[in-house]
Scaffold this motif. Structure first.
Motif, mmCIF file in Angstrom:
data_model
loop_
_atom_site.group_PDB
_atom_site.id
_atom_site.type_symbol
_atom_site.label_atom_id
_atom_site.label_comp_id
_atom_site.label_asym_id
_atom_site.label_seq_id
_atom_site.Cartn_x
_atom_site.Cartn_y
_atom_site.Cartn_z
ATOM 1 N N ILE A 1 57.746 1.902 22.123
ATOM 2 C CA ILE A 1 57.936 1.154 21.040
ATOM 3 C C ILE A 1 58.741 -0.103 21.766
ATOM 4 C CG2 ILE A 1 59.216 0.689 18.939
ATOM 5 C CD1 ILE A 1 58.583 3.701 18.285
ATOM 6 N N GLU A 2 58.211 -1.049 21.536
ATOM 7 C CA GLU A 2 58.870 -2.427 22.085
ATOM 8 C C GLU A 2 60.258 -2.577 21.510
ATOM 9 O OE1 GLU A 2 57.560 -7.148 22.501
ATOM 10 O OE2 GLU A 2 56.120 -5.764 21.934
ATOM 11 N N GLY A 3 61.188 -2.991 22.504
ATOM 12 C CA GLY A 3 62.549 -3.177 22.096
ATOM 13 C C GLY A 3 63.298 -1.791 21.627
ATOM 14 N N ALA A 4 62.836 -0.718 21.917
ATOM 15 C CA ALA A 4 63.492 0.499 21.257
ATOM 16 C C ALA A 4 64.269 0.821 22.463
ATOM 17 C CB ALA A 4 62.522 1.390 21.040
ATOM 18 N N THR A 5 65.333 1.541 21.863
ATOM 19 C CA THR A 5 66.354 2.272 22.894
ATOM 20 C C THR A 5 66.163 3.842 22.360
ATOM 21 O OG1 THR A 5 68.102 2.309 21.179
ATOM 22 C CG2 THR A 5 67.956 0.445 22.596
ATOM 23 N N GLU A 6 66.930 4.742 23.226
ATOM 24 C CA GLU A 6 66.804 6.182 22.772
ATOM 25 C C GLU A 6 67.384 6.344 21.462
ATOM 26 O OE1 GLU A 6 67.570 9.127 25.795
ATOM 27 O OE2 GLU A 6 67.358 7.893 27.375
ATOM 28 N N GLN A 7 68.552 5.615 21.220
ATOM 29 C CA GLN A 7 69.225 5.782 19.825
ATOM 30 C C GLN A 7 68.125 5.239 18.729
ATOM 31 O OE1 GLN A 7 70.792 4.570 22.460
ATOM 32 N NE2 GLN A 7 72.115 6.273 22.757
ATOM 33 N N THR A 8 67.313 4.144 18.769
ATOM 34 C CA THR A 8 66.488 3.849 17.977
ATOM 35 C C THR A 8 65.278 4.882 17.836
ATOM 36 O OG1 THR A 8 65.291 2.257 19.233
ATOM 37 C CG2 THR A 8 67.165 1.275 17.807
ATOM 38 N N ALA A 9 64.941 5.204 19.069
ATOM 39 C CA ALA A 9 63.804 6.129 18.951
ATOM 40 C C ALA A 9 64.080 7.515 18.344
ATOM 41 C CB ALA A 9 63.266 6.332 20.394
ATOM 42 N N ALA A 10 65.377 7.862 18.308
ATOM 43 C CA ALA A 10 65.643 9.127 17.788
ATOM 44 C C ALA A 10 65.541 8.908 16.152
ATOM 45 C CB ALA A 10 67.196 9.552 18.127
ATOM 46 N N TRP A 11 65.930 7.802 15.641
ATOM 47 C CA TRP A 11 65.997 7.426 14.348
ATOM 48 C C TRP A 11 64.216 7.310 14.242
ATOM 49 C CZ3 TRP A 11 69.763 6.897 11.163
ATOM 50 C CH2 TRP A 11 69.666 6.095 9.981
ATOM 51 N N ASP A 12 63.597 6.633 14.707
ATOM 52 C CA ASP A 12 61.988 6.452 14.773
ATOM 53 C C ASP A 12 61.464 8.223 14.243
ATOM 54 O OD1 ASP A 12 62.224 3.787 14.681
ATOM 55 O OD2 ASP A 12 61.886 3.875 16.886
ATOM 56 N N VAL A 13 61.758 8.937 15.451
ATOM 57 C CA VAL A 13 61.307 10.049 15.558
ATOM 58 C C VAL A 13 61.614 10.786 14.374
ATOM 59 C CG1 VAL A 13 61.137 12.438 16.823
ATOM 60 C CG2 VAL A 13 60.833 10.018 17.985
ATOM 61 N N SER A 14 62.965 10.846 14.040
ATOM 62 C CA SER A 14 63.281 11.759 12.802
ATOM 63 C C SER A 14 62.639 11.133 11.478
ATOM 64 C CB SER A 14 64.848 11.630 12.604
ATOM 65 O OG SER A 14 65.464 12.526 13.880
ATOM 66 N N ALA A 15 62.549 9.898 11.286
ATOM 67 C CA ALA A 15 62.057 9.355 10.274
ATOM 68 C C ALA A 15 60.772 10.110 10.152
ATOM 69 C CB ALA A 15 62.026 8.053 9.907
ATOM 70 N N VAL A 16 59.833 10.065 11.093
ATOM 71 C CA VAL A 16 58.337 10.221 10.918
ATOM 72 C C VAL A 16 58.389 11.764 10.980
ATOM 73 C CG1 VAL A 16 56.115 10.007 12.424
ATOM 74 C CG2 VAL A 16 57.806 8.202 12.145
ATOM 75 N N LEU A 17 59.225 12.383 11.771
ATOM 76 C CA LEU A 17 58.776 13.861 11.679
ATOM 77 C C LEU A 17 59.300 14.570 10.370
ATOM 78 C CD1 LEU A 17 59.397 14.997 15.470
ATOM 79 C CD2 LEU A 17 57.319 14.382 14.390
ATOM 80 N N SER A 18 60.259 14.092 9.835
ATOM 81 C CA SER A 18 60.767 14.591 8.623
ATOM 82 C C SER A 18 59.744 14.509 7.548
ATOM 83 C CB SER A 18 62.076 14.300 8.203
ATOM 84 O OG SER A 18 62.175 12.552 7.949
ATOM 85 N N VAL A 19 59.127 13.249 7.329
ATOM 86 C CA VAL A 19 58.093 12.944 6.479
ATOM 87 C C VAL A 19 57.091 13.823 6.652
ATOM 88 C CG1 VAL A 19 56.721 11.446 5.573
ATOM 89 C CG2 VAL A 19 58.627 10.902 6.162
ATOM 90 N N ALA A 20 56.671 13.926 8.341
ATOM 91 C CA ALA A 20 55.371 14.966 8.708
ATOM 92 C C ALA A 20 55.597 16.592 8.118
ATOM 93 C CB ALA A 20 55.317 14.868 9.806
ATOM 94 N N ALA A 21 57.166 16.918 8.219
ATOM 95 C CA ALA A 21 57.405 18.135 7.661
ATOM 96 C C ALA A 21 57.310 18.390 6.213
ATOM 97 C CB ALA A 21 58.761 18.210 8.175
ATOM 98 N N ASP A 22 57.518 17.373 5.363
ATOM 99 C CA ASP A 22 57.306 17.319 4.106
ATOM 100 C C ASP A 22 55.817 17.526 3.662
ATOM 101 O OD1 ASP A 22 60.129 16.804 3.672
ATOM 102 O OD2 ASP A 22 59.748 14.701 3.268
ATOM 103 N N ALA A 23 55.026 16.736 4.324
ATOM 104 C CA ALA A 23 53.432 16.927 4.260
ATOM 105 C C ALA A 23 52.929 18.086 4.827
ATOM 106 C CB ALA A 23 52.848 15.855 5.017
ATOM 107 N N ALA A 24 53.588 18.908 5.613
ATOM 108 C CA ALA A 24 53.229 19.996 6.120
ATOM 109 C C ALA A 24 53.800 21.360 5.286
ATOM 110 C CB ALA A 24 53.726 20.260 7.470
#
Length: 131
Positions: free
Chosen positions: A82-105
């Motif tokens: 992800i352009e311009g991402a840091t590990e901190q923002t990536a953690a945010w990105d991953v948590s946002a996406v995976l928590s929604v995926a968990a809701d779907a699952a």
């Protein structure tokens, strides 16, 4: 029950506090591509069946991972994609996406997904009470 594209992205956008749906979509595409490389067989197929088509296809045709990445390396890999991402923002990105995926699952499938991943992903999925 398949989560609709708009519903999936709006939840990711809300949880990730993204300014635009484009940002949410970019995070979701990246995280799903990396996640798909970590899941196999029926578990991956079942998760794909509950996601919007675009994300299902990304999950089923993933970036190849040579080995399952521990959570911190998964975050680093996400940041690299992800352009311009840091590990901190990536953690945010991953948590946002995976928590929604968990809701779907749903809880049962999410538990099966977590069994295929190295320890520590439960927090990223927003399911710290598992495993």
């Amino acid at each position: 029950m398949v989560m609709r594209w708009e519903a999936f992205l709006s939840r990711v956008q809300e949880r990730g506090e993204y300014a635009t749906t484009q940002e949410a979509e970019r995070a979701a595409r990246t995280v799903m591509a990396l996640l798909g490389a970590h899941l196999v067989g029926q578990v991956r197929a079942e998760l794909a069946a509950r996601l919007p088509d675009t994300f299902a296809l990304i999950l089923l045709n993933p970036l190849q991972a040579a080995e399952p990445l521990p959570p911190e390396r998964f975050l680093r890999a996400t940041a690299a994609w992800i352009e311009g991402a840091t590990e901190q923002t990536a953690a945010w990105d991953v948590s946002a996406v995976l928590s929604v995926a968990a809701d779907a699952a749903g809880d049962e499938l999410t538990s099966q997904i977590l069994l295929q991943l190295p320890p520590g992903y439960d927090l990223l999925f927003g399911r710290p009470h598992h495993g």
